[in-house]
Design a protein around this motif. Structure first.
Motif, PDB file in Angstrom:
ATOM      1  N   GLU A 144       0.821  -1.131  -0.023  1.00 14.68           N
ATOM      2  CA  GLU A 144       0.168   0.031   0.069  1.00 14.68           C
ATOM      3  C   GLU A 144       0.956   1.195  -0.079  1.00 14.68           C
ATOM      4  O   GLU A 144       0.628   2.354  -0.866  1.00 14.68           O
ATOM      5  N   GLU A 145       1.909   1.160   0.894  1.00 14.81           N
ATOM      6  CA  GLU A 145       2.855   2.483   0.876  1.00 14.81           C
ATOM      7  C   GLU A 145       3.313   2.554  -0.357  1.00 14.81           C
ATOM      8  O   GLU A 145       3.592   3.759  -0.896  1.00 14.81           O
ATOM      9  N   ARG A 146       3.858   1.409  -1.096  1.00 15.55           N
ATOM     10  CA  ARG A 146       4.675   1.709  -2.527  1.00 15.55           C
ATOM     11  C   ARG A 146       3.865   2.223  -3.450  1.00 15.55           C
ATOM     12  O   ARG A 146       4.089   2.709  -4.389  1.00 15.55           O
ATOM     13  N   SER A 147       2.463   1.775  -3.288  1.00 12.26           N
ATOM     14  CA  SER A 147       1.640   2.484  -4.351  1.00 12.26           C
ATOM     15  C   SER A 147       1.035   3.768  -4.367  1.00 12.26           C
ATOM     16  O   SER A 147       0.680   4.301  -5.324  1.00 12.26           O
ATOM     17  N   ARG A 148       1.415   4.493  -3.064  1.00 15.72           N
ATOM     18  CA  ARG A 148       0.909   5.843  -2.975  1.00 15.72           C
ATOM     19  C   ARG A 148       2.083   6.807  -3.433  1.00 15.72           C
ATOM     20  O   ARG A 148       3.304   6.388  -3.498  1.00 15.72           O
ATOM     21  N   GLY A 149       2.039   7.928  -3.921  1.00 10.15           N
ATOM     22  CA  GLY A 149       3.030   8.955  -4.076  1.00 10.15           C
ATOM     23  C   GLY A 149       2.973   8.869  -5.504  1.00 10.15           C
ATOM     24  O   GLY A 149       2.674   8.379  -6.405  1.00 10.15           O
ATOM     25  N   ILE A 150       4.301   9.641  -5.699  1.00  9.55           N
ATOM     26  CA  ILE A 150       4.672  10.078  -7.018  1.00  9.55           C
ATOM     27  C   ILE A 150       6.002   8.990  -7.300  1.00  9.55           C
ATOM     28  O   ILE A 150       6.772   8.811  -6.472  1.00  9.55           O
ATOM     29  N   LYS A 151       5.633   8.366  -8.774  1.00  4.37           N
ATOM     30  CA  LYS A 151       6.864   7.435  -9.111  1.00  4.37           C
ATOM     31  C   LYS A 151       7.453   8.210 -10.197  1.00  4.37           C
ATOM     32  O   LYS A 151       6.923   8.438 -11.173  1.00  4.37           O
ATOM     33  N   LEU A 152       8.819   7.833 -10.266  1.00  3.09           N
ATOM     34  CA  LEU A 152       9.699   8.222 -11.274  1.00  3.09           C
ATOM     35  C   LEU A 152      10.379   7.202 -11.977  1.00  3.09           C
ATOM     36  O   LEU A 152      10.930   6.403 -11.315  1.00  3.09           O
ATOM     37  N   LEU A 153       9.815   6.881 -13.207  1.00  7.17           N
ATOM     38  CA  LEU A 153      10.048   5.607 -13.780  1.00  7.17           C
ATOM     39  C   LEU A 153      10.579   5.901 -15.034  1.00  7.17           C
ATOM     40  O   LEU A 153      10.133   6.880 -15.794  1.00  7.17           O
ATOM     41  N   ASN A 154      11.496   5.275 -15.747  1.00  8.65           N
ATOM     42  CA  ASN A 154      12.095   5.282 -17.156  1.00  8.65           C
ATOM     43  C   ASN A 154      10.825   4.702 -17.794  1.00  8.65           C
ATOM     44  O   ASN A 154      10.137   3.600 -17.254  1.00  8.65           O
ATOM     45  N   LEU A 155      11.115   4.712 -18.973  1.00  9.87           N
ATOM     46  CA  LEU A 155      10.051   4.034 -20.106  1.00  9.87           C
ATOM     47  C   LEU A 155      10.119   2.473 -20.000  1.00  9.87           C
ATOM     48  O   LEU A 155       8.951   1.749 -19.922  1.00  9.87           O
ATOM     49  N   ILE A 165      -2.427   9.279 -13.878  1.00  9.83           N
ATOM     50  CA  ILE A 165      -1.845  10.569 -14.302  1.00  9.83           C
ATOM     51  C   ILE A 165      -0.379  10.151 -14.676  1.00  9.83           C
ATOM     52  O   ILE A 165       0.115   9.625 -13.936  1.00  9.83           O
ATOM     53  N   VAL A 166      -0.132  10.552 -15.958  1.00  9.15           N
ATOM     54  CA  VAL A 166       1.374  10.465 -16.420  1.00  9.15           C
ATOM     55  C   VAL A 166       1.969  11.704 -16.678  1.00  9.15           C
ATOM     56  O   VAL A 166       1.137  12.181 -17.733  1.00  9.15           O
ATOM     57  N   ILE A 167       2.949  11.951 -16.314  1.00  7.49           N
ATOM     58  CA  ILE A 167       3.605  13.207 -16.892  1.00  7.49           C
ATOM     59  C   ILE A 167       4.943  12.905 -17.677  1.00  7.49           C
ATOM     60  O   ILE A 167       5.725  11.948 -17.135  1.00  7.49           O
ATOM     61  N   LEU A 168       4.979  12.994 -18.932  1.00  4.98           N
ATOM     62  CA  LEU A 168       6.121  12.870 -19.604  1.00  4.98           C
ATOM     63  C   LEU A 168       6.994  14.002 -19.718  1.00  4.98           C
ATOM     64  O   LEU A 168       6.558  15.378 -20.343  1.00  4.98           O
ATOM     65  N   ALA A 169       8.449  13.907 -19.254  1.00  3.28           N
ATOM     66  CA  ALA A 169       9.398  14.746 -19.223  1.00  3.28           C
ATOM     67  C   ALA A 169      10.145  14.882 -20.311  1.00  3.28           C
ATOM     68  O   ALA A 169      10.422  13.697 -20.973  1.00  3.28           O
ATOM     69  N   ASP A 170      10.863  16.052 -20.589  1.00  3.71           N
ATOM     70  CA  ASP A 170      11.858  15.968 -21.544  1.00  3.71           C
ATOM     71  C   ASP A 170      11.674  15.495 -22.925  1.00  3.71           C
ATOM     72  O   ASP A 170      12.289  14.859 -23.720  1.00  3.71           O
ATOM     73  N   LEU A 171      10.452  16.266 -23.472  1.00  3.81           N
ATOM     74  CA  LEU A 171       9.856  15.782 -24.688  1.00  3.81           C
ATOM     75  C   LEU A 171      10.578  16.541 -26.002  1.00  3.81           C
ATOM     76  O   LEU A 171       9.837  16.762 -26.925  1.00  3.81           O
ATOM     77  N   ASP A 172      11.082  17.844 -25.519  1.00  8.73           N
ATOM     78  CA  ASP A 172      11.686  18.708 -26.367  1.00  8.73           C
ATOM     79  C   ASP A 172      12.964  18.412 -26.889  1.00  8.73           C
ATOM     80  O   ASP A 172      13.734  19.145 -27.934  1.00  8.73           O
TER      81      ASP A 172
END
Length: 195
Positions: A144-155, A165-172
């Motif tokens: 449960e703790e691992r599933s909460r919060g913001i996850k930073l993952l590579n592809l 919600i998914v935020i894709l960074a560095d798309l420029d």
């Protein structure tokens, strides 16, 4: 593992000396070992002449813990001991694993406190000795703790996972020709979209 955390024996010595202020052996055991690591001479000079900044600091903390042990809840006392050891550089703030296990121990103490099993500093001392130092607790976050919060993952790590919600960074950055031949379109103003 909590049992291997080097800070727990320090806390245990500090609590013993605070709970039994009349016991000179416990006080000296606390002062001569980590976190204080005073010499016998430093203790003697402070107790007879009032000299020595390190000894004064150690006695000040010992007196504070003695007062707090009588009035504070076990979880508040444990948390304050972590903070005191950090602020006076007896506990290295940068030791991530050590800190994580201490905060995990704090959560265990809060749970025991909520269930009514830990009510005072004496019971906290027994819990640290019997459960945290010698028990089988291992630090591992619950699912449960691992599933909460913001996850930073590579592809590659995120493949097959779903998130609301998914935020894709560095798309420029510049794309290769192969990027434009895939089923996803990249527009400078509109962002990503299916082809």
């Amino acid at each position: 593992r909590l049992a291997g955390n080097p800070v727990l024996p320090m806390m245990e010595r500090l609590l013993k000396a605070a709970l039994y202020p009349g016991d000179r052996f416990l006080k000296y055991e606390c002062l001569l070992n980590p976190p204080f690591s005073l010499t016998e001479r430093e203790v003697y000079q402070y107790t007879t002449k009032g000299e020595g900044a390190s000894a004064a600091k150690a006695f000040e903390l010992l007196n504070t813990v003695t007062a707090k042990a009588k009035s504070d809840r076990p979880s508040a006392l444990f948390r304050q001991m972590i903070q005191w050891l950090q602020s006076w550089r007896w506990l290295d703030v940068t030791e991530g694993d050590s800190m994580d296990t201490l905060y995990y121990g704090l959560e265990l103490i809060r749970a025991e406190e909520a269930s009514g099993k830990l009510r005072n500093a004496e019971e906290l001392l027994m819990f640290i000795d019997k459960q945290l130092r010698n028990g089988g607790y291992e630090y591992e976050m619950a699912t449960e703790e691992r599933s909460r919060g913001i996850k930073l993952l590579n592809l590659h790590k995120s493949k097959g996972l779903e998130f609301p919600i998914v935020i894709l960074a560095d798309l420029d950055h510049a794309f290769s020709r192969q990027d434009f031949e895939t089923a996803v379109l990249v527009h400078p103003d509109m962002g990503l979209g299916p082809r």
